[in-house]
Motif scaffolding. Structure first.
Motif, PDB file in Angstrom:
ATOM      1  N   LEU A 310     -16.328  -6.419  -1.232  1.00  0.00           N
ATOM      2  CA  LEU A 310     -15.450  -5.255  -1.195  1.00  0.00           C
ATOM      3  C   LEU A 310     -14.304  -5.407  -2.188  1.00  0.00           C
ATOM      4  CD1 LEU A 310     -14.622  -2.577   0.175  1.00  0.00           C
ATOM      5  CD2 LEU A 310     -13.291  -3.966   1.798  1.00  0.00           C
ATOM      6  N   CYS A 311     -13.696  -6.573  -2.234  1.00  0.00           N
ATOM      7  CA  CYS A 311     -12.599  -6.808  -3.192  1.00  0.00           C
ATOM      8  C   CYS A 311     -13.088  -6.633  -4.630  1.00  0.00           C
ATOM      9  CB  CYS A 311     -12.031  -8.207  -2.989  1.00  0.00           C
ATOM     10  SG  CYS A 311     -11.223  -8.452  -1.397  1.00  0.00           S
ATOM     11  N   SER A 312     -14.264  -7.170  -4.949  1.00  0.00           N
ATOM     12  CA  SER A 312     -14.803  -7.047  -6.303  1.00  0.00           C
ATOM     13  C   SER A 312     -15.120  -5.600  -6.658  1.00  0.00           C
ATOM     14  CB  SER A 312     -16.067  -7.906  -6.445  1.00  0.00           C
ATOM     15  OG  SER A 312     -15.794  -9.259  -6.166  1.00  0.00           O
ATOM     16  N   LEU A 313     -15.524  -4.821  -5.661  1.00  0.00           N
ATOM     17  CA  LEU A 313     -15.868  -3.424  -5.914  1.00  0.00           C
ATOM     18  C   LEU A 313     -14.636  -2.558  -6.131  1.00  0.00           C
ATOM     19  CD1 LEU A 313     -18.024  -1.185  -6.025  1.00  0.00           C
ATOM     20  CD2 LEU A 313     -17.871  -1.039  -3.530  1.00  0.00           C
ATOM     21  N   LEU A 314     -13.534  -2.851  -5.463  1.00  0.00           N
ATOM     22  CA  LEU A 314     -12.348  -1.988  -5.524  1.00  0.00           C
ATOM     23  C   LEU A 314     -11.449  -2.268  -6.727  1.00  0.00           C
ATOM     24  CD1 LEU A 314     -11.217  -1.873  -1.765  1.00  0.00           C
ATOM     25  CD2 LEU A 314     -12.574  -0.205  -3.034  1.00  0.00           C
ATOM     26  N   ARG A 315     -11.414  -3.500  -7.191  1.00  0.00           N
ATOM     27  CA  ARG A 315     -10.461  -3.844  -8.247  1.00  0.00           C
ATOM     28  C   ARG A 315     -10.807  -3.116  -9.549  1.00  0.00           C
ATOM     29  NH1 ARG A 315     -10.756  -9.227  -5.812  1.00  0.00           N
ATOM     30  NH2 ARG A 315      -8.745  -9.698  -4.858  1.00  0.00           N
ATOM     31  N   HIS A 316      -9.753  -2.510 -10.138  1.00  0.00           N
ATOM     32  CA  HIS A 316      -9.860  -1.814 -11.431  1.00  0.00           C
ATOM     33  C   HIS A 316     -10.886  -0.681 -11.392  1.00  0.00           C
ATOM     34  CE1 HIS A 316      -7.312  -4.874 -13.267  1.00  0.00           C
ATOM     35  NE2 HIS A 316      -8.052  -5.772 -12.653  1.00  0.00           N
ATOM     36  N   PHE A 317     -11.041  -0.083 -10.239  1.00  0.00           N
ATOM     37  CA  PHE A 317     -11.984   1.027 -10.084  1.00  0.00           C
ATOM     38  C   PHE A 317     -11.301   2.079  -9.200  1.00  0.00           C
ATOM     39  CE2 PHE A 317     -16.677   2.095  -8.924  1.00  0.00           C
ATOM     40  CZ  PHE A 317     -16.547   3.284  -9.629  1.00  0.00           C
ATOM     41  N   PRO A 318     -10.466   2.934  -9.789  1.00  0.00           N
ATOM     42  CA  PRO A 318      -9.684   3.888  -8.978  1.00  0.00           C
ATOM     43  C   PRO A 318     -10.546   4.851  -8.176  1.00  0.00           C
ATOM     44  CG  PRO A 318      -9.513   4.403 -11.318  1.00  0.00           C
ATOM     45  CD  PRO A 318     -10.160   3.051 -11.222  1.00  0.00           C
ATOM     46  N   TYR A 319     -11.686   5.237  -8.676  1.00  0.00           N
ATOM     47  CA  TYR A 319     -12.545   6.143  -7.909  1.00  0.00           C
ATOM     48  C   TYR A 319     -13.006   5.474  -6.613  1.00  0.00           C
ATOM     49  CZ  TYR A 319     -16.457   9.107  -6.587  1.00  0.00           C
ATOM     50  OH  TYR A 319     -17.313   9.919  -5.874  1.00  0.00           O
ATOM     51  N   ALA A 320     -13.363   4.193  -6.695  1.00  0.00           N
ATOM     52  CA  ALA A 320     -13.770   3.466  -5.492  1.00  0.00           C
ATOM     53  C   ALA A 320     -12.596   3.326  -4.534  1.00  0.00           C
ATOM     54  CB  ALA A 320     -14.310   2.091  -5.869  1.00  0.00           C
ATOM     55  N   GLN A 321     -11.387   3.162  -5.064  1.00  0.00           N
ATOM     56  CA  GLN A 321     -10.213   3.070  -4.202  1.00  0.00           C
ATOM     57  C   GLN A 321      -9.968   4.395  -3.473  1.00  0.00           C
ATOM     58  OE1 GLN A 321      -6.953   1.646  -6.627  1.00  0.00           O
ATOM     59  NE2 GLN A 321      -8.199  -0.039  -7.476  1.00  0.00           N
ATOM     60  N   GLN A 322     -10.179   5.514  -4.169  1.00  0.00           N
ATOM     61  CA  GLN A 322     -10.067   6.819  -3.493  1.00  0.00           C
ATOM     62  C   GLN A 322     -11.052   6.932  -2.341  1.00  0.00           C
ATOM     63  OE1 GLN A 322     -10.150  10.263  -6.109  1.00  0.00           O
ATOM     64  NE2 GLN A 322      -9.331   9.041  -7.800  1.00  0.00           N
ATOM     65  N   GLN A 323     -12.303   6.581  -2.603  1.00  0.00           N
ATOM     66  CA  GLN A 323     -13.329   6.650  -1.569  1.00  0.00           C
ATOM     67  C   GLN A 323     -13.026   5.690  -0.419  1.00  0.00           C
ATOM     68  OE1 GLN A 323     -15.692   9.046  -1.694  1.00  0.00           O
ATOM     69  NE2 GLN A 323     -14.548   9.652  -3.543  1.00  0.00           N
ATOM     70  N   PHE A 324     -12.476   4.548  -0.753  1.00  0.00           N
ATOM     71  CA  PHE A 324     -12.102   3.563   0.267  1.00  0.00           C
ATOM     72  C   PHE A 324     -11.068   4.144   1.227  1.00  0.00           C
ATOM     73  CE2 PHE A 324      -8.916   0.284   1.335  1.00  0.00           C
ATOM     74  CZ  PHE A 324      -9.680  -0.531   2.158  1.00  0.00           C
ATOM     75  N   LEU A 325     -10.064   4.815   0.703  1.00  0.00           N
ATOM     76  CA  LEU A 325      -9.040   5.419   1.559  1.00  0.00           C
ATOM     77  C   LEU A 325      -9.614   6.570   2.376  1.00  0.00           C
ATOM     78  CD1 LEU A 325      -5.992   5.394  -0.908  1.00  0.00           C
ATOM     79  CD2 LEU A 325      -6.472   3.794   0.968  1.00  0.00           C
ATOM     80  N   LYS A 326     -10.493   7.373   1.775  1.00  0.00           N
ATOM     81  CA  LYS A 326     -11.092   8.494   2.496  1.00  0.00           C
ATOM     82  C   LYS A 326     -11.978   8.023   3.640  1.00  0.00           C
ATOM     83  CE  LYS A 326     -11.111  11.722  -1.407  1.00  0.00           C
ATOM     84  NZ  LYS A 326     -11.974  12.521  -2.327  1.00  0.00           N
ATOM     85  N   TYR A 382      -5.968   7.195 -11.025  1.00  0.00           N
ATOM     86  CA  TYR A 382      -4.988   6.306 -10.401  1.00  0.00           C
ATOM     87  C   TYR A 382      -3.885   7.108  -9.706  1.00  0.00           C
ATOM     88  CZ  TYR A 382      -6.487   1.682 -11.946  1.00  0.00           C
ATOM     89  OH  TYR A 382      -7.177   0.503 -12.095  1.00  0.00           O
ATOM     90  N   ARG A 383      -3.464   8.200 -10.326  1.00  0.00           N
ATOM     91  CA  ARG A 383      -2.406   9.011  -9.698  1.00  0.00           C
ATOM     92  C   ARG A 383      -2.901   9.656  -8.398  1.00  0.00           C
ATOM     93  NH1 ARG A 383      -1.779  10.792 -15.292  1.00  0.00           N
ATOM     94  NH2 ARG A 383      -0.001   9.691 -16.229  1.00  0.00           N
ATOM     95  N   GLN A 384      -4.195   9.812  -8.274  1.00  0.00           N
ATOM     96  CA  GLN A 384      -4.753  10.444  -7.080  1.00  0.00           C
ATOM     97  C   GLN A 384      -5.058   9.448  -5.962  1.00  0.00           C
ATOM     98  OE1 GLN A 384      -8.175  12.597  -8.444  1.00  0.00           O
ATOM     99  NE2 GLN A 384      -6.975  14.141  -9.561  1.00  0.00           N
ATOM    100  N   VAL A 385      -4.712   8.188  -6.159  1.00  0.00           N
ATOM    101  CA  VAL A 385      -4.935   7.174  -5.125  1.00  0.00           C
ATOM    102  C   VAL A 385      -3.661   7.054  -4.289  1.00  0.00           C
ATOM    103  CG1 VAL A 385      -5.483   4.752  -4.655  1.00  0.00           C
ATOM    104  CG2 VAL A 385      -6.569   5.927  -6.578  1.00  0.00           C
ATOM    105  N   PRO A 386      -3.611   7.590  -3.088  1.00  0.00           N
ATOM    106  CA  PRO A 386      -2.396   7.534  -2.249  1.00  0.00           C
ATOM    107  C   PRO A 386      -2.292   6.208  -1.498  1.00  0.00           C
ATOM    108  CG  PRO A 386      -4.059   8.820  -1.135  1.00  0.00           C
ATOM    109  CD  PRO A 386      -4.670   8.388  -2.445  1.00  0.00           C
ATOM    110  N   LEU A 387      -2.233   5.119  -2.237  1.00  0.00           N
ATOM    111  CA  LEU A 387      -2.282   3.798  -1.616  1.00  0.00           C
ATOM    112  C   LEU A 387      -0.994   3.474  -0.861  1.00  0.00           C
ATOM    113  CD1 LEU A 387      -3.743   1.111  -1.185  1.00  0.00           C
ATOM    114  CD2 LEU A 387      -2.773   0.327  -3.366  1.00  0.00           C
ATOM    115  N   LEU A 388       0.157   3.608  -1.502  1.00  0.00           N
ATOM    116  CA  LEU A 388       1.419   3.222  -0.877  1.00  0.00           C
ATOM    117  C   LEU A 388       1.733   4.062   0.362  1.00  0.00           C
ATOM    118  CD1 LEU A 388       3.538   2.492  -4.078  1.00  0.00           C
ATOM    119  CD2 LEU A 388       2.521   0.851  -2.495  1.00  0.00           C
ATOM    120  N   PRO A 389       1.603   5.380   0.312  1.00  0.00           N
ATOM    121  CA  PRO A 389       1.812   6.145   1.553  1.00  0.00           C
ATOM    122  C   PRO A 389       0.844   5.741   2.658  1.00  0.00           C
ATOM    123  CG  PRO A 389       1.872   7.590  -0.345  1.00  0.00           C
ATOM    124  CD  PRO A 389       1.397   6.260  -0.842  1.00  0.00           C
TER     125      PRO A 389
END
Length: 479
Positions: A310-326, A382-389
């Motif tokens: 999971l860590c390898s998939l999310l790093r430097h891949f903002p689209y995957a980070q969006q899907q992860f949060l969703k 990256y701007r569409q990844v609401p990670l901090l909130p």
């Protein structure tokens, strides 16, 4: 008084001659230049001149060879001394004396002289031309010896090594049975996917496959024949070992790429990304399957490998980070961290969050302003990844602060880094947490003592001193 005048005249002449002789004798003893020429002295000077002239002509004249014995003998001017002879200067007589060395040494020297033709013992004389000729022959002999050594060395090399033509033929024959990496991976995937393979054979196939997909080209080669999807489907297996090793292969395949600025490691010893494989994995449903394994009851080793993937998939891949949060990834990780016996996984989760936060801040904002290498689409992602909130809403401010109580120094270091990265988002939450303040004060006292010990050992910039600096910075920010 009564002598006649003739006698007086004769006596005066004799007296005058006597006085002249005495005067001449005195002058000759006081200053040799006024002395009369001595025949003996003249002969000595003439002999010296002849000897000097003879010595000057030794290079072109014939040199007389002196034959020494075991007794000291005087050496006359112009005589040549054989090599290896003992020569001394007699301080009493002022003459040079010569004798032979010990018998064995002298014989070996004579053999060397004869072999090199430095001196012809059979004759009593040698000339400068003889010396030049002997030197030329000596050089020729050295060249012959060198040529013989070269030939011997070449013959030895031929005995030890085979000709390149024979090696080429052997390689051509070996290529018939040698498999390429792609062929090996196809065979391993078929072995893993075969219903006739046992569990041990499937695990062995995945274990070997993980070795090959560490190389970026091999990892991308899995896409060409559908191997990546086969491994992703292995995450649905009912066997925990199959899930564990399938996740192990995926993590290795996601985390390799060329050395590019956009894929450089962001923190610690983190792996680089492999974009093509990451995109294919998202489209193949790998993210959902990984989160399901982490959210369900599974053995700890399996969850460790799944978290790695999971860590390898999310790093430097903002689209995957969006899907992860969703997909509720932060909730899944929170449950994982709060479960008992998962302290090791908690440190890895905190490290992942730190990487994602710093990646968003540094890569998307600072580096985007300094360089033009980032595509507008990726910046927008990256701007569409609401990670901090999301971290604030999911209670990660408090969760991270409580993890500071872990006993390991390495775990504390990673938690302190994450607290600093979340400071702008969680400042008010940190100030409202009395437990965090007490923990920081306690750690400050502990690391002050450890830093003092480091200083006594001569380490001005030691590990504990750095941790103490991080604690002091946090306390200063939370006042």
């Amino acid at each position: 008084m009564g002598l006649p005048a003739s006698r007086m005249a004769l006596l005066g002449m004799l007296l005058g001659l006597l006085m002249a002789s005495c005067f001449t004798f005195c002058l000759s003893h006081q200053n040799p230049e006024f002395a009369l020429t001595s025949p003996e002295k003249s002969r000595t000077k003439e002999a010296d001149r002849k000897e000097t002239t003879a010595e000057e002509e030794l290079d072109s004249e014939v040199l007389e060879v002196f034959h020494p014995t075991h007794e000291w003998q005087a050496l006359r001017p112009g005589q040549a001394v054989p090599a290896g002879s003992h020569v001394r200067l007699n301080l009493q007589t002022g003459a040079r004396e010569v004798k032979l060395q010990e018998e064995d040494k002298f014989r070996s020297n004579l053999k060397g002289l004869k072999k090199g033709r430095r001196l012809d013992i059979n004759t009593n004389t040698y000339t400068s031309q003889d010396l030049k000729s002997a030197l030329a022959k000596f050089k020729e002999g050295a060249e012959v010896e060198s040529s013989k050594e070269d030939k011997a060395r070449q013959a030895k090399v031929k005995r030890l090594f085979r000709p390149i033509e024979e090696l080429k033929k052997d390689f051509e024959e070996l290529n018939v049975i040698i498999e390429t990496d792609m062929q090996i991976m196809v065979r391993l995937i078929n072995k893993f996917n075969s219903s006739s393979s046992s569990l041990e054979e499937k695990i062995a196939a995945l274990f070997d496959l993980e070795y090959y997909v560490h190389q970026m080209d091999n990892a991308q080669g899995l896409l060409s024949f559908g191997g990546l999807q086969v491994v992703i489907n292995g995450l649905n297996s009912t066997e925990p070992l199959v899930k564990e090793y399938a996740a192990f292969v995926l993590g290795a395949a996601f985390s390799r790429a060329p050395v590019e600025k956009k894929c450089l490691r962001s923190h610690g010893d983190l792996p680089r990304c492999n974009p093509k494989v990451q995109v294919e994995a998202i489209e193949g449903g790998a993210l959902q399957k990984l989160l399901v394994i982490l959210a369900t009851e599974q053995p700890l080793p399996a969850k460790k490998k799944v978290l790695f993937a999971l860590c390898s998939l999310l790093r430097h891949f903002p689209y995957a980070q969006q899907q992860f949060l969703k997909l509720g990834g932060l909730q899944v990780l929170r449950s994982l961290v709060q479960a008992k016996g998962t302290e090791m996984l908690a440190v890895r989760v905190v490290t992942l969050l730190y990487d994602l936060v710093t990646e968003k801040q540094m890569f998307a904002e600072e580096e985007a302003e300094l360089t033009q290498e980032t595509s507008p689409e990726k910046l927008q992602q990256y701007r569409q990844v609401p990670l901090l909130p999301g971290l604030r809403e999911q209670g990660w401010c408090e969760i991270t602060a409580h993890l500071l109580a872990l006993p390991e120094h390495d775990a504390r270091e990673k938690v302190l880094q994450t607290l600093g990265a979340l400071l702008a988002t969680c400042r008010d939450r940190y100030r409202q947490d009395p437990q965090l303040s007490r923990t920081l004060v306690s750690l400050k006292a502990e690391y002050q003592a450890l830093a003092a010990l480091e200083l006594q050992d001569g380490e001005d910039e030691g590990y504990f001193r750095e941790l103490l600096g991080s604690i002091n910075s946090l306390l200063k920010e939370l006042r």
